[in-house]
Design an enzyme around this catalytic site. Structure first.
Site, PDB file in Angstrom:
ATOM      1  N   ASN A 129       0.838  -1.040  -0.003  1.00  0.00           N
ATOM      2  CA  ASN A 129       0.111   0.057   0.036  1.00  0.00           C
ATOM      3  C   ASN A 129       1.105   1.314  -0.070  1.00  0.00           C
ATOM      4  OD1 ASN A 129      -3.042  -0.374   0.061  1.00  0.00           O
ATOM      5  ND2 ASN A 129      -2.363  -1.792   1.244  1.00  0.00           N
ATOM      6  N   HIS A 160      23.508   4.195   6.902  1.00  0.00           N
ATOM      7  CA  HIS A 160      24.574   4.989   7.379  1.00  0.00           C
ATOM      8  C   HIS A 160      25.131   4.160   8.516  1.00  0.00           C
ATOM      9  CE1 HIS A 160      23.258   8.730   5.423  1.00  0.00           C
ATOM     10  NE2 HIS A 160      21.888   8.489   5.784  1.00  0.00           N
ATOM     11  N   ALA A 209      -0.775  -1.928  14.417  1.00  0.00           N
ATOM     12  CA  ALA A 209      -0.572  -0.628  14.076  1.00  0.00           C
ATOM     13  C   ALA A 209       0.721  -0.045  14.691  1.00  0.00           C
ATOM     14  CB  ALA A 209      -1.669   0.126  13.702  1.00  0.00           C
ATOM     15  N   LYS A 229       5.685  -7.669  20.734  1.00  0.00           N
ATOM     16  CA  LYS A 229       5.719  -8.868  21.461  1.00  0.00           C
ATOM     17  C   LYS A 229       4.460  -9.793  21.120  1.00  0.00           C
ATOM     18  CE  LYS A 229       9.273  -7.783  24.114  1.00  0.00           C
ATOM     19  NZ  LYS A 229      10.713  -8.505  23.950  1.00  0.00           N
TER      20      LYS A 229
END
Length: 234
Positions: A129, A160, A209, A229
């Site tokens: 998405n 980096h 989320a 977790k």
């Protein structure tokens, strides 16, 4: 300062009645809109949406999708590419299965591995998405039926080095910072999930989320948090 800039400063900061009156008049002019005419504007909106959808579909079919397919090293069928074409950066090969849906507002990048390209493998029936960022260090494997919601970040390499002096000198990251990412069949990553290098997420697992996945997750669980977790079995 030019005359227009001076006039804007005068409008904003002068406390005189004239400045305030002019400021209010200009604001009203800027906020003015033509009154809505029933039926007329409703028809105009439908016509506008029809034309823009038609034009977007034309570009998708004859321009964006063929261009993106030419970047793949495998043949894919029924690719639905929307909102343009993903930005592809770095040294990367892309393999893609059939029946995938990919947002053009996404970035796919690869890190050169001793002169060899990194490898992105996308299975069948995969959703990628909007605003996904897939950074491939070595390989990222996304198996069949995986769903990646908006703003998912697969961080296979950081770009980096950890040492500040090396970063300031523009040196690349180290091989120790790079790792493969594997998303097994039927994985669902919800909006804003980040997956770090070296992680494998088991088959059918859902990640909530905003979570950050730093270690492997087993199959068939709901996971969430920072770091993620296991919350419960599915």
């Amino acid at each position: 300062m030019d005359m227009l800039g001076s006039f804007k400063l005068w409008l904003k900061h002068d406390s005189s009645t004239l400045a305030k009156t002019c400021h209010n008049c200009i604001r009203k002019l800027m906020q003015f809109s033509f009154p809505v005419i029933p039926f007329v504007h409703a028809f105009m909106l439908k016509f506008h949406l029809f034309i823009t959808h038609l034009f977007a579909s034309f570009l998708r079919i004859v321009y964006w999708t063929p261009l993106f397919k030419s970047r793949l090293i495998t043949k894919t069928n029924n690719l639905y590419l929307y909102s343009g074409m993903p930005l592809v950066l770095g040294h990367l090969t892309i393999e893609m299965g059939d029946n995938c849906r990919v947002s053009g507002i996404s970035t796919l990048s690869g890190r050169s591995m001793n002169g060899q390209p990194s490898r992105l493998v996308i299975g069948n029936n995969v959703d990628i998405n909007w605003q996904n960022n897939i950074a491939v260090g070595g390989s990222v494997i996304i198996e069949d039926n995986v769903r990646l919601a908006g703003r998912v970040f697969l961080a296979g390499y950081p770009g980096h080095p950890i040492d500040a002096q090396e970063r300031a000198a523009g040196l690349p990251d180290h091989a120790s910072q790079v790792g493969d990412i594997i998303l097994k069949r039927d994985v669902w990553l919800a909006t804003g999930v980040s997956v770090m290098a070296g992680v494998t997420i088991g088959e059918g697992t859902i990640v909530a989320a905003g979570s950050i996945v730093t270690t492997d997750l087993p199959s068939g669980v709901l996971a969430g948090g920072t770091p993620a977790k296991v919350i419960k079995s599915l």
